[in-house]
Write a protein that holds these residues in place. Structure first.
Motif, PDB file in Angstrom:
ATOM      1  N   PRO A   1       0.810  -1.219   0.000  1.00 21.69           N
ATOM      2  CA  PRO A   1       0.000   0.000   0.000  1.00 21.69           C
ATOM      3  C   PRO A   1       0.844   1.270   0.000  1.00 21.69           C
ATOM      4  O   PRO A   1       2.015   1.259   0.366  1.00 21.69           O
ATOM      5  CB  PRO A   1      -0.779  -0.115   1.319  1.00 21.69           C
ATOM      6  N   GLN A   2       0.235   2.357  -0.398  1.00 20.39           N
ATOM      7  CA  GLN A   2       0.879   3.664  -0.303  1.00 20.39           C
ATOM      8  C   GLN A   2       0.827   4.173   1.137  1.00 20.39           C
ATOM      9  O   GLN A   2       1.696   4.930   1.571  1.00 20.39           O
ATOM     10  CB  GLN A   2       0.172   4.665  -1.229  1.00 20.39           C
ATOM     11  N   ASP A   3      -0.197   3.766   1.865  1.00 16.15           N
ATOM     12  CA  ASP A   3      -0.361   4.192   3.246  1.00 16.15           C
ATOM     13  C   ASP A   3       0.278   3.166   4.180  1.00 16.15           C
ATOM     14  O   ASP A   3       0.019   1.969   4.075  1.00 16.15           O
ATOM     15  CB  ASP A   3      -1.860   4.322   3.575  1.00 16.15           C
ATOM     16  N   ARG A   4       1.154   3.607   5.056  1.00 11.25           N
ATOM     17  CA  ARG A   4       1.831   2.764   6.054  1.00 11.25           C
ATOM     18  C   ARG A   4       2.583   1.584   5.414  1.00 11.25           C
ATOM     19  O   ARG A   4       2.478   0.446   5.883  1.00 11.25           O
ATOM     20  CB  ARG A   4       0.835   2.248   7.091  1.00 11.25           C
ATOM     21  N   PRO A   5       3.351   1.828   4.367  1.00 14.12           N
ATOM     22  CA  PRO A   5       4.055   0.697   3.742  1.00 14.12           C
ATOM     23  C   PRO A   5       5.074   0.040   4.660  1.00 14.12           C
ATOM     24  O   PRO A   5       5.316  -1.169   4.553  1.00 14.12           O
ATOM     25  CB  PRO A   5       4.728   1.327   2.515  1.00 14.12           C
ATOM     26  N   GLY A   6       5.664   0.809   5.571  1.00 16.21           N
ATOM     27  CA  GLY A   6       6.629   0.218   6.498  1.00 16.21           C
ATOM     28  C   GLY A   6       5.976  -0.759   7.455  1.00 16.21           C
ATOM     29  O   GLY A   6       6.478  -1.863   7.686  1.00 16.21           O
ATOM     30  N   ASP A   7       4.843  -0.345   8.027  1.00 15.19           N
ATOM     31  CA  ASP A   7       4.113  -1.257   8.913  1.00 15.19           C
ATOM     32  C   ASP A   7       3.588  -2.460   8.136  1.00 15.19           C
ATOM     33  O   ASP A   7       3.587  -3.588   8.639  1.00 15.19           O
ATOM     34  CB  ASP A   7       2.951  -0.521   9.582  1.00 15.19           C
ATOM     35  N   TYR A   8       3.137  -2.232   6.909  1.00 11.59           N
ATOM     36  CA  TYR A   8       2.635  -3.340   6.098  1.00 11.59           C
ATOM     37  C   TYR A   8       3.746  -4.363   5.826  1.00 11.59           C
ATOM     38  O   TYR A   8       3.521  -5.573   5.920  1.00 11.59           O
ATOM     39  CB  TYR A   8       2.052  -2.845   4.771  1.00 11.59           C
ATOM     40  N   ALA A   9       4.947  -3.879   5.498  1.00 12.41           N
ATOM     41  CA  ALA A   9       6.065  -4.786   5.230  1.00 12.41           C
ATOM     42  C   ALA A   9       6.336  -5.679   6.439  1.00 12.41           C
ATOM     43  O   ALA A   9       6.558  -6.890   6.310  1.00 12.41           O
ATOM     44  CB  ALA A   9       7.314  -3.988   4.861  1.00 12.41           C
ATOM     45  N   GLN A  10       6.302  -5.087   7.619  1.00 11.20           N
ATOM     46  CA  GLN A  10       6.545  -5.867   8.829  1.00 11.20           C
ATOM     47  C   GLN A  10       5.359  -6.784   9.138  1.00 11.20           C
ATOM     48  O   GLN A  10       5.527  -7.894   9.649  1.00 11.20           O
ATOM     49  CB  GLN A  10       6.830  -4.924   9.995  1.00 11.20           C
ATOM     50  N   ALA A  11       4.163  -6.313   8.805  1.00 10.87           N
ATOM     51  CA  ALA A  11       2.961  -7.111   9.068  1.00 10.87           C
ATOM     52  C   ALA A  11       2.957  -8.394   8.255  1.00 10.87           C
ATOM     53  O   ALA A  11       2.647  -9.480   8.777  1.00 10.87           O
ATOM     54  CB  ALA A  11       1.712  -6.281   8.764  1.00 10.87           C
ATOM     55  N   VAL A  12       3.280  -8.299   6.978  1.00 10.58           N
ATOM     56  CA  VAL A  12       3.219  -9.494   6.131  1.00 10.58           C
ATOM     57  C   VAL A  12       4.340 -10.471   6.507  1.00 10.58           C
ATOM     58  O   VAL A  12       4.164 -11.695   6.437  1.00 10.58           O
ATOM     59  CB  VAL A  12       3.249  -9.109   4.633  1.00 10.58           C
ATOM     60  N   MET A  13       5.485  -9.952   6.961  1.00 10.60           N
ATOM     61  CA  MET A  13       6.536 -10.842   7.449  1.00 10.60           C
ATOM     62  C   MET A  13       6.116 -11.501   8.761  1.00 10.60           C
ATOM     63  O   MET A  13       6.363 -12.688   8.983  1.00 10.60           O
ATOM     64  CB  MET A  13       7.851 -10.080   7.599  1.00 10.60           C
ATOM     65  N   ASP A  14       5.474 -10.737   9.647  1.00 12.69           N
ATOM     66  CA  ASP A  14       4.972 -11.313  10.895  1.00 12.69           C
ATOM     67  C   ASP A  14       3.922 -12.388  10.629  1.00 12.69           C
ATOM     68  O   ASP A  14       3.875 -13.412  11.313  1.00 12.69           O
ATOM     69  CB  ASP A  14       4.358 -10.218  11.774  1.00 12.69           C
ATOM     70  N   LEU A  15       3.074 -12.144   9.651  1.00 12.94           N
ATOM     71  CA  LEU A  15       2.040 -13.123   9.311  1.00 12.94           C
ATOM     72  C   LEU A  15       2.675 -14.461   8.934  1.00 12.94           C
ATOM     73  O   LEU A  15       2.247 -15.524   9.391  1.00 12.94           O
ATOM     74  CB  LEU A  15       1.180 -12.599   8.158  1.00 12.94           C
ATOM     75  N   GLY A  16       3.701 -14.404   8.102  1.00  9.91           N
ATOM     76  CA  GLY A  16       4.381 -15.626   7.703  1.00  9.91           C
ATOM     77  C   GLY A  16       5.129 -16.298   8.831  1.00  9.91           C
ATOM     78  O   GLY A  16       5.196 -17.521   8.911  1.00  9.91           O
ATOM     79  N   ALA A  17       5.683 -15.488   9.738  1.00 11.99           N
ATOM     80  CA  ALA A  17       6.489 -16.040  10.827  1.00 11.99           C
ATOM     81  C   ALA A  17       5.645 -16.645  11.940  1.00 11.99           C
ATOM     82  O   ALA A  17       6.074 -17.595  12.603  1.00 11.99           O
ATOM     83  CB  ALA A  17       7.391 -14.946  11.408  1.00 11.99           C
TER      84      ALA A  17
END
Length: 355
Positions: free
Chosen positions: A183-199
């Motif tokens: 997303p354009q909004d909160r891309p940094g949090d999104y990047a960490q979120a999708v990695m957390d989801l996988g982990a």
């Protein structure tokens, strides 16, 4: 259009989940703190991403904490002695990362005034930073909408879209899919979120699909293929290499050690002198002992696995006179020698000698 593309605002759904379930890490700014205006330290983000390459979060936590306590800013790290940094890194593996850590810190200080650039292309020019790390730093540290694709994200995308192309051939397809969700909004949090989801939820074995925020749109869950994804091309068996190391100690307690060449495995690290590591089915390579002595072989051997091969080392030990001159290496006084400064395979040899 894929089925999953019609399921709504996947990034928003994931960010809502992340706001509640984000993992706490010493290098991470929690989502609530970020919303309140606290910005991530690019130095912390960069260091954590370098350390996390081929390594787990659990293994990295203590190393990261020690590094930033000893070198609080990139300028401090840039001014550090190489041997000190390599010693602190010992045991974390993939030692080229430590060498690049120093090189990168020095370039950031010399060419960027001690501040990491936010620009993705500028980050790519720094030593030791590839496409994944550049995307992670630019997105997490600077909120630039760049797509991260690590093993966790590959797994999430393969399952979300039910992709059966085996890795690594599937990487371009998985990256393209991941990019559509960034997303354009909160891309940094999104990047960490999708990695957390996988982990934490979309794990390699027994994914917790019942509590996944993307449960409904996940095609692999719907089709019953999640446990089989991502598919991977079978790896070739690792070869076995053999060698010998020599542990020499003077009567005053000093140990004979050498600093390995900068290039190659364990580059720049302290180690025991020894032979080459060779693929051989015949007699184990001995090499030339580093000093004339009455060498005694130890019972047992050192076994260690690197990325591309298994290593088996025999260990020879000797106690030598104070005036004996070695042909390579140098004696380290007992008050300067820390076994923890040795890379894992060399520490295994030391531990074997203590039994």
């Amino acid at each position: 259009m894929r089925e999953t593309d019609q399921t709504g605002d996947l990034p928003r759904i994931l960010l809502d989940w992340y706001d509640v379930h984000a993992r706490q890490m010493p290098w991470r700014v929690a989502p609530a703190d970020r919303k309140a205006g606290q910005l991530p330290d690019p130095y912390h983000v960069w260091m954590s991403e370098i350390m996390l390459q081929q390594t787990t979060v659990a293994a990295v936590r203590d190393y990261f904490t020690r590094f930033v306590a000893r070198w609080p800013a990139v300028a401090d790290l840039a001014g550090a002695e190489d041997a000190d940094v390599m010693g602190e890194w010992a045991g974390l593996g993939y030692y080229a990362r430590a060498r690049n850590l120093l090189k990168c810190a020095r370039v950031v200080v010399a060419e960027h005034g001690g501040a990491f650039p936010a620009d993705h292309d500028a980050l790519l020019k720094l030593p030791g930073i590839g496409p994944y790390t550049a995307a992670a730093v630019s997105s997490i540290a600077f909120d630039v909408p760049r797509t991260v694709l690590d093993g966790n994200v590959e797994r999430v995308m393969a399952r979300l879209y039910d992709i059966h192309t085996p890795l690594p051939a599937a990487k371009p397809e998985l990256m393209a899919l991941a990019e559509t969700l960034t997303p354009q909004d909160r891309p940094g949090d999104y990047a960490q979120a999708v990695m957390d989801l996988g982990a934490t939820i979309c794990s390699p074995k027994s994914p917790a699909c019942g509590i996944c925020p993307w449960r409904d749109p996940c095609l692999a869950r719907t089709r019953g293929t999640a446990a089989d994804l991502p598919k991977k091309t079978p790896k070739k068996p690792k070869p076995v290499r053999h060698g010998t190391v020599y542990l020499a100690q003077r009567a005053d307690g000093a140990w004979l050690l050498e600093t390995r060449p900068d290039k190659g495995l364990l580059g720049g690290m302290l180690g025991w002198p020894g032979s080459e590591w060779l693929d051989t089915q015949e007699e184990r390579p001995m090499g030339e002992p580093p000093v004339q002595a009455s060498w005694q072989p130890l019972d047992g051997e050192v076994r260690h696995t690197f990325t591309h091969f298994h290593l088996m080392l025999s260990v020879q030990t000797a106690t030598i006179a104070a005036d004996t001159a070695p042909t390579k290496g140098a004696f380290i006084p007992p008050d300067k020698f820390r076994p923890s400064d040795l890379p894992t395979v060399m520490r295994k040899a030391f531990d074997l000698s203590r039994k």
